[in-house]
Scaffold this motif. Sequence first.
Motif, short mmCIF file in Angstrom:
data_model
loop_
_atom_site.label_atom_id
_atom_site.label_comp_id
_atom_site.label_asym_id
_atom_site.label_seq_id
_atom_site.Cartn_x
_atom_site.Cartn_y
_atom_site.Cartn_z
N LEU A 153 -6.52 -64.19 -8.50
CA LEU A 153 -7.74 -63.42 -8.23
C LEU A 153 -8.01 -63.29 -6.74
CD1 LEU A 153 -10.07 -64.92 -10.98
CD2 LEU A 153 -8.92 -62.70 -11.01
N ARG A 154 -7.55 -64.24 -5.96
CA ARG A 154 -7.74 -64.18 -4.51
C ARG A 154 -6.60 -63.45 -3.80
NH1 ARG A 154 -9.88 -70.42 -3.41
NH2 ARG A 154 -12.04 -70.06 -4.11
N GLY A 155 -5.64 -62.98 -4.56
CA GLY A 155 -4.52 -62.27 -3.96
C GLY A 155 -3.58 -63.15 -3.17
N GLU A 171 -22.15 -58.86 -1.27
CA GLU A 171 -21.63 -60.22 -1.12
C GLU A 171 -21.21 -60.82 -2.46
OE1 GLU A 171 -21.09 -63.89 1.19
OE2 GLU A 171 -21.48 -61.84 1.84
N ILE A 172 -21.96 -60.54 -3.52
CA ILE A 172 -21.74 -61.24 -4.78
C ILE A 172 -20.97 -60.40 -5.80
CG2 ILE A 172 -23.82 -62.62 -4.46
CD1 ILE A 172 -25.19 -60.89 -6.56
N GLU A 173 -20.63 -59.14 -5.48
CA GLU A 173 -19.96 -58.33 -6.49
C GLU A 173 -18.53 -58.78 -6.74
OE1 GLU A 173 -19.81 -54.25 -5.50
OE2 GLU A 173 -18.58 -54.51 -3.70
N ASN A 174 -17.91 -59.47 -5.79
CA ASN A 174 -16.59 -60.09 -6.01
C ASN A 174 -16.76 -61.60 -5.85
OD1 ASN A 174 -13.98 -60.94 -6.18
ND2 ASN A 174 -13.32 -60.03 -4.24
N PRO A 175 -16.95 -62.33 -6.97
CA PRO A 175 -17.30 -63.76 -6.88
C PRO A 175 -16.13 -64.71 -6.77
CG PRO A 175 -17.36 -63.06 -9.16
CD PRO A 175 -16.93 -61.86 -8.36
N PHE A 176 -14.93 -64.23 -6.46
CA PHE A 176 -13.74 -65.08 -6.52
C PHE A 176 -13.19 -65.47 -5.15
CE2 PHE A 176 -13.36 -62.19 -10.33
CZ PHE A 176 -13.90 -63.11 -11.22
N GLY A 177 -13.91 -65.21 -4.09
CA GLY A 177 -13.41 -65.49 -2.75
C GLY A 177 -13.79 -66.87 -2.24
#
Length: 309
Positions: free
Chosen positions: A130-132, A259-265
């Motif tokens: 998920l973090r690439g 900020e929160i739309e991609n919670p996997f960082g």
Amino acid sequence: MKVERMQWLQIAFQYKGSVISSIYKLVIGCGLFGVLVSILYYLKIPVSQPILGTVIPSIVLGLLLVFRTNTAYDRFWEGRKAWGSIVNNVRNIARQILVSVAEVSPKDKDDKIGVLYLLVAFAVATKLHLRGETVNNELEELMSSSKYFKLKNMNNPPLEIAFWIGDYLQRQYSRNCLNSYQLTSIHELLNNLVDNLGSCERILKTPMPLAYSIHLKQLLLLYCLLLPFQMVQSLEWWTGVVVALVSFTLFGIEAIGLEIENPFGYDANDLPLDAICHTMKRNIDDLISLSFNVRSPEDTEFPLLPPEC
């Protein structure tokens, strides 16, 4: 009560985790523009235009911001539910494998422990996916060297790990160490893990529509630039300060959604995936350390069914 009040103040003035770093340039720019309008008004230039307040009604902008933030939080919460389901499914699969899979030879226990750590490896691989990020040393300690090097060449490492776990279950069933009911039950939990992976990928690869994001940013900027012309007559030299405060509020709400739309960082507002994976690893270590009675194939109280053709 005093301690709670101090904690509230600490959170209110906390910089880490806030969106100040991403919006301060816009806020300062809007404030300086408000100061410029105040100077023009002081020089008797007719810049006061209260009628501009009807160009973009504040209620329309507010509804757009609320929709943007709610949509982003829904993505955040769906990601959290998916990872909560991963944790529960890993625990249930590990528990059922430990108790249900019969041990015929001494090697069976080592194989069983190896597949339990593959469950943790699935979670870690999902996090990296998920973090690439590529397969790294976090996974090396959870599997054999041959599996690790094979995993490095895979496009979707967690899916490959799920295949290995399913293959182990099928081999135990073929060896009559697992009956068909147990196999079906564990496979259903394994399918849930893959479903959770798909849910996280859907969140990651379905961002907010670009047209909506562009239009919202344009409206925000236009609103904040028109604001000084509406209030300079009544505020005069305070116009820049008030415009900066209003823009801080509006740009901050929009930045929170981003900020929160991609919670996997790795951001402070993202899901604590490292801590979640570490917790799963400790749970598996605890389960392995427990003493338990493993049913053998000859157990007559709960007989294992022969493999079906």
